[in-house]
Design a protein around this motif. Structure first.
Motif, PDB file in Angstrom:
ATOM      1  N   VAL D 168      10.886  -9.216   7.704  1.00 47.98           N
ATOM      2  CA  VAL D 168       9.766  -9.844   6.845  1.00 47.98           C
ATOM      3  C   VAL D 168       8.673  -9.889   6.095  1.00 47.98           C
ATOM      4  CG1 VAL D 168      10.011 -12.615   7.458  1.00 47.98           C
ATOM      5  CG2 VAL D 168       7.748 -10.626   8.357  1.00 47.98           C
ATOM      6  N   CYS D 169       7.934 -10.017   5.008  1.00 50.14           N
ATOM      7  CA  CYS D 169       7.069  -9.199   4.213  1.00 50.14           C
ATOM      8  C   CYS D 169       5.642  -7.994   5.247  1.00 50.14           C
ATOM      9  CB  CYS D 169       6.315  -9.765   2.844  1.00 50.14           C
ATOM     10  SG  CYS D 169       5.195 -10.569   3.802  1.00 50.14           S
ATOM     11  N   ARG D 170       5.182  -8.241   6.236  1.00 46.84           N
ATOM     12  CA  ARG D 170       4.508  -7.486   6.863  1.00 46.84           C
ATOM     13  C   ARG D 170       5.672  -6.273   7.450  1.00 46.84           C
ATOM     14  NH1 ARG D 170       2.531  -9.207  12.271  1.00 46.84           N
ATOM     15  NH2 ARG D 170       4.172  -8.235  13.853  1.00 46.84           N
ATOM     16  N   ASP D 171       6.399  -6.605   7.553  1.00 46.00           N
ATOM     17  CA  ASP D 171       7.698  -5.563   8.383  1.00 46.00           C
ATOM     18  C   ASP D 171       7.614  -4.303   7.194  1.00 46.00           C
ATOM     19  OD1 ASP D 171       7.842  -6.708  11.014  1.00 46.00           O
ATOM     20  OD2 ASP D 171       9.281  -7.656   9.986  1.00 46.00           O
ATOM     21  N   TYR D 172       8.222  -5.038   6.158  1.00 44.61           N
ATOM     22  CA  TYR D 172       8.448  -3.642   4.730  1.00 44.61           C
ATOM     23  C   TYR D 172       7.462  -2.826   4.363  1.00 44.61           C
ATOM     24  CZ  TYR D 172      12.531  -6.864   2.405  1.00 44.61           C
ATOM     25  OH  TYR D 172      13.177  -7.088   2.903  1.00 44.61           O
ATOM     26  N   GLN D 173       5.848  -4.191   5.277  1.00 47.96           N
ATOM     27  CA  GLN D 173       4.958  -2.535   4.464  1.00 47.96           C
ATOM     28  C   GLN D 173       4.024  -2.150   5.810  1.00 47.96           C
ATOM     29  OE1 GLN D 173       4.377  -3.995   1.640  1.00 47.96           O
ATOM     30  NE2 GLN D 173       5.164  -5.668   1.823  1.00 47.96           N
ATOM     31  N   HIS D 174       4.724  -2.496   6.779  1.00 47.65           N
ATOM     32  CA  HIS D 174       4.526  -1.422   8.403  1.00 47.65           C
ATOM     33  C   HIS D 174       5.727  -0.350   7.779  1.00 47.65           C
ATOM     34  CE1 HIS D 174       2.532  -5.022  10.970  1.00 47.65           C
ATOM     35  NE2 HIS D 174       2.027  -4.120  10.345  1.00 47.65           N
ATOM     36  N   LEU D 175       6.252  -0.024   7.754  1.00 44.29           N
ATOM     37  CA  LEU D 175       7.438   0.995   7.154  1.00 44.29           C
ATOM     38  C   LEU D 175       6.826   1.802   5.946  1.00 44.29           C
ATOM     39  CD1 LEU D 175       9.890   2.550   8.396  1.00 44.29           C
ATOM     40  CD2 LEU D 175      11.829   0.938   7.377  1.00 44.29           C
ATOM     41  N   ALA D 176       6.530   1.610   4.799  1.00 44.79           N
ATOM     42  CA  ALA D 176       6.480   2.070   4.086  1.00 44.79           C
ATOM     43  C   ALA D 176       4.722   2.717   4.709  1.00 44.79           C
ATOM     44  CB  ALA D 176       5.875   0.729   2.912  1.00 44.79           C
ATOM     45  N   ILE D 177       4.130   1.765   4.906  1.00 43.71           N
ATOM     46  CA  ILE D 177       2.626   2.652   5.608  1.00 43.71           C
ATOM     47  C   ILE D 177       2.958   3.718   6.257  1.00 43.71           C
ATOM     48  CG2 ILE D 177       0.306   2.110   7.376  1.00 43.71           C
ATOM     49  CD1 ILE D 177       0.764  -0.711   5.930  1.00 43.71           C
ATOM     50  N   THR D 178       3.870   3.525   7.259  1.00 43.00           N
ATOM     51  CA  THR D 178       3.789   4.484   8.282  1.00 43.00           C
ATOM     52  C   THR D 178       4.890   5.749   7.758  1.00 43.00           C
ATOM     53  OG1 THR D 178       4.658   2.847  10.273  1.00 43.00           O
ATOM     54  CG2 THR D 178       5.227   5.070  10.336  1.00 43.00           C
ATOM     55  N   PHE D 179       5.554   5.666   6.307  1.00 41.43           N
ATOM     56  CA  PHE D 179       6.452   6.766   5.880  1.00 41.43           C
ATOM     57  C   PHE D 179       4.828   7.697   5.047  1.00 41.43           C
ATOM     58  CE2 PHE D 179      10.539   4.984   6.149  1.00 41.43           C
ATOM     59  CZ  PHE D 179      10.724   4.997   6.759  1.00 41.43           C
ATOM     60  N   CYS D 180       4.006   6.673   4.997  1.00 42.49           N
ATOM     61  CA  CYS D 180       2.972   7.721   3.375  1.00 42.49           C
ATOM     62  C   CYS D 180       2.739   7.870   5.019  1.00 42.49           C
ATOM     63  CB  CYS D 180       2.152   6.289   2.928  1.00 42.49           C
ATOM     64  SG  CYS D 180       2.933   5.457   1.655  1.00 42.49           S
ATOM     65  N   ARG D 181       1.487   7.645   5.864  1.00 41.12           N
ATOM     66  CA  ARG D 181       0.710   8.760   6.628  1.00 41.12           C
ATOM     67  C   ARG D 181       1.236   9.931   7.047  1.00 41.12           C
ATOM     68  NH1 ARG D 181      -1.304   3.508  10.101  1.00 41.12           N
ATOM     69  NH2 ARG D 181      -2.565   2.026   8.303  1.00 41.12           N
ATOM     70  N   ALA D 182       2.400   9.893   7.860  1.00 40.93           N
ATOM     71  CA  ALA D 182       3.417  10.281   8.201  1.00 40.93           C
ATOM     72  C   ALA D 182       3.290  11.686   7.313  1.00 40.93           C
ATOM     73  CB  ALA D 182       4.541  10.196   8.501  1.00 40.93           C
ATOM     74  N   LEU D 183       3.617  11.843   5.360  1.00 41.48           N
ATOM     75  CA  LEU D 183       2.886  12.417   4.796  1.00 41.48           C
ATOM     76  C   LEU D 183       2.018  12.825   4.261  1.00 41.48           C
ATOM     77  CD1 LEU D 183       6.249  10.832   2.809  1.00 41.48           C
ATOM     78  CD2 LEU D 183       6.127  12.708   4.022  1.00 41.48           C
ATOM     79  N   ASN D 184       0.889  12.759   5.492  1.00 37.27           N
ATOM     80  CA  ASN D 184      -0.666  12.455   4.862  1.00 37.27           C
ATOM     81  C   ASN D 184      -1.558  12.094   3.444  1.00 37.27           C
ATOM     82  OD1 ASN D 184      -1.368  14.007   7.221  1.00 37.27           O
ATOM     83  ND2 ASN D 184      -0.447  15.758   5.993  1.00 37.27           N
ATOM     84  N   ILE D 185      -0.523  11.135   3.470  1.00 42.78           N
ATOM     85  CA  ILE D 185      -1.082   9.508   2.322  1.00 42.78           C
ATOM     86  C   ILE D 185      -1.620   8.377   3.199  1.00 42.78           C
ATOM     87  CG2 ILE D 185      -0.391   8.418   0.830  1.00 42.78           C
ATOM     88  CD1 ILE D 185       1.909  10.304   0.114  1.00 42.78           C
ATOM     89  N   PRO D 186      -3.190   8.451   2.915  1.00 45.14           N
ATOM     90  CA  PRO D 186      -3.332   7.581   3.294  1.00 45.14           C
ATOM     91  C   PRO D 186      -2.941   5.791   3.390  1.00 45.14           C
ATOM     92  CG  PRO D 186      -5.877   8.753   2.798  1.00 45.14           C
ATOM     93  CD  PRO D 186      -4.085   9.257   2.138  1.00 45.14           C
ATOM     94  N   ALA D 187      -2.654   5.129   4.333  1.00 45.06           N
ATOM     95  CA  ALA D 187      -2.146   4.116   4.002  1.00 45.06           C
ATOM     96  C   ALA D 187      -2.369   2.816   4.325  1.00 45.06           C
ATOM     97  CB  ALA D 187      -0.797   3.666   3.684  1.00 45.06           C
TER      98      ALA D 187
END
Lengths: 277, 277, 277, 277
Positions: D168-187
């Motif tokens: 659901v929507c929270r799951d989409y955002q959690h994955l996108a946030i994690t990818f961003c952080r892994a690239l050193n982009i604050p999310a």
């Protein structure tokens, strides 16, 4: 070539415990043995042998409190050629696979096909089926995973290897096996002897893990850890993953005290060489 | 008693796909069948049967694009007595177990014995071995896990069930199996028919999961979900866990459209009743 | 007592990388410092300090390719008494907790309260609330988890510690913290210096982890690893778990080459001793 | 445009329990409110407000046994333009980020940066930094994850979403946030109202999750679920992940009985329209 194989594994046993050892040379290689290859125990004890559902020859026995030594030394005739490579071996559609290969498409303890199937398809789904695709899987795993004994742990699964990218030989094979199965290529875990024959020395010796893949009409050896054809591999057992073919399984406590494995070229006596001239 | 068994399972098949169905009555029950029990497919297609390494009779076939229907209706003679209970059945030491029971002590995909062994010993290690201990495991799982269809998911493991405490019948059995294995009690997963005979109605019908435990010199039925002896259980397959005995496994996409299972008392004809007076 | 604190941490930096160091003595202890305690870097570089949302004093800087050394040596006045114990300190109902304690009841990366809450209640729900219950949690974790440096890994969570029962100091605290939070007791992770003062020598020195629990109207020190009141603890930082208070976080590669920590009693000069007679 | 916001959430409370509600409009939007927006409870009870460390305005109260209703209806002025898009917004090197953005680079409960960093780099490491890379992450997540309410579960993490590809929507955002952080982009994770304004109707309404990314010198809205600029988003709270900003957290049992959310265009009265002519 002749290869001297053997092991010396010693335990401290705190209280009576049943054990299973999968330390025999695999039935497919027994005709190559030049010396007896039976498991010896110290103290001597009655050993029962049986074949598990994967076709491995297993030894059962009861260890009593005190010191336990499992040892063997044998000689095997091995091909002078490295692991076979057949670039034209093809993947079979699932409906052409033999019945007994189907189980090697399923999930197992350390190979979570269900959790890695999307990833496998993204990484390898576009590659032409066949030997080359399995090799692409091995290349990927070989290049992406770092070898490190310090990062071994018994519960590490293929998904853990995929996320941590570090591990030992069993970890490499679990990940490669899982990718293969996700692509409907039967893949099974293999353990055995792999000496440093023809390659730079790695010390100390240990048993090794590799895996087998069903292409055309037979199983082929692949090794995502070493990722090059090797001389002198001697199969001991195969199964769905490391859970099925632990060298020793003790159903209770058995404290490992000493572990030594040998697998090396047997020097041929001078007189024999002369005789062959 | 006579039980009418059957299923009607329908798929939309987008492209040609190999399938395996484990929908037959288990070989141990075929002598009780009063009508043919073969899988029918619509459209008709060639089916190959084979026995997997667990002894289940599996059906293989290739499904072509379009609609696929798997159906069967049969009649089986079933004991008038519920699942056997033998409070004096005892756990065997591992060294007295038959060879083919040993695999049911090991890890499998959904039964992480390695991750739950400490917990199992803490919870059940102090209980006297035997039937009573297995029953204590079933009681614990039955009482601690809440049944909820909404919380089923195909990747849920015994550890997930232990932490989430919610699931469906397969989840209950996976956790109970894992606890048994951790205590060196062989335990295997079972699937089959279980109608609402003699119990309040639950609708709709589905196939059911339970598990089997090796005590004394045979396998016994336990069911951590229902946790009471039941009438009319008809075994279809057993294996290490749900991964081994999926009702249907499709090696590619097959979209389930309809699912119906029946397992109910067959009314006996009036003339027969008279005859027996 | 006077304690000499310090560290010498050296990295090889392959390419320019931002780093954050949480190596300062915690603001709550700065009034006890007898010597300057600022982070020194070699080569010297501009350092910015800031307070994170947990109240820790953090240092930010940019490391350039080549060798990087972080070092400091300072002297701190520490109480002559071990960690405080207050057996009558009581748990507060959640509605009496201060606002800023509430975050320490929630899930965090290594403390999966959601996955361990049922277990926590089963193990500790029946124990009388208060200091004794927190101590019971520490006792359980201390007794059930085996210390082993070989089994450390950065991704190990409280649930992993609960299933594997092996780890290092951070792992003990993560599990104890998770149990506390599951019982609605605020618990936070702490890192700092803990020398071998008054206890048998453990070598080599490392930073240490412990945790803090909110009882009555303040935070108290607990330590599931050592599980006894200790002398000379010097707090550096606290947070939700180890993710928040890593000694150094490098946003890119920084290869650790050398690591030395000291925390020991400062010998008092003879003349001073005479003076005090 | 004017948006009517509100909720009606009802619980059955079995025994006295402390609760925290993060149901207020975010402080950054309070100046847009045209009507009072305070949480109402039935029965009425004393409510304390506080700001958590993320800057959200939270409400605390004690719920007594019986029925509990949380409700509110308010009116907010919202821009007539959809979420801002700035294709030239650039990623900052970590050393140029503000101090308070650094925490949004770290691991959190549902965002295991440590386990997905290799994957993130493989998938997005080669893409030019900046807005386009964040958009590429959103596109990937949006395209690879299937929306399905049936597959929601409270413990699902970014890694689970990555392997299961459903949520659901929270799951989409959690994955996108994690990818961003892994690239050193604050999310950071965001929750709030998002009505179906200008898009096809989805019913029933629920609160929505999206995420925010720090580019240039500010936070920007992204939404891997909807993946298109939307009208009428009203922020309620942000934090590291869903653990920090649950709509209601009850420290004990509270059984949800009814849940209704509204967020829709407020029809403007005819007289007002005339007046504006």
């Amino acid at each position: 070539m002749l290869i001297r194989l053997g092991y010396d594994i010693q335990f401290q046993i705190p209280s009576t415990v049943a054990m299973v050892a999968v330390l025999n040379v695999h039935p497919s290689r027994t005709q190559d043995l030049l010396e007896p290859a039976e498991l010896h125990t110290e103290p001597e004890m009655p050993i029962t042998h049986y074949f598990d559902t994967f076709g491995n020859r297993c030894a059962r026995f009861v260890a009593y409190p005190g010191w336990l030594r499992l040892k063997n030394s044998t000689l095997i005739q091995s091909p002078d050629t490295p692991d076979e490579v057949n670039l034209s071996a093809s993947e079979l559609p699932v409906y052409d696979l033999p019945n007994d290969a189907l189980i090697y498409l399923l999930n197992s303890r350390y190979c979570e096909v269900d959790r890695l199937s999307k990833v496998a398809i993204e990484l390898f789904g576009h590659i032409a089926p066949g030997w080359g695709r399995v090799q692409a899987i091995c290349d990927w795993v070989h290049n992406k995973v770092e070898f490190n004994y310090q990062h071994a742990r018994p519960t590490k699964t293929a998904l853990d290897v995929y996320t941590e990218r570090i591990g030992v030989c069993r970890d490499y094979q679990h990940l490669a096996i899982t990718f293969c199965r996700a692509l409907n290529i039967p893949a099974r875990y293999a353990t055995g002897y792999l000496g440093d024959i023809g390659v730079p020395l790695r010390l100390p010796m240990d048993f090794s893990a590799w895996f087998e893949v069903y292409l055309d009409n037979r199983w082929w050896t692949f090794d995502a850890r070493n990722n090059q054809p090797r001389l002198g591999r001697v199969l001991m057992a195969n199964g769905r993953d490391a859970s099925d073919v632990a060298m020793t399984t003790s159903f209770g406590r058995a404290d490992l005290q000493y572990f030594f494995v040998v697998s090396e070229l047997e020097p041929v006596a001078v007189t024999e060489i002369k005789a062959s001239e």
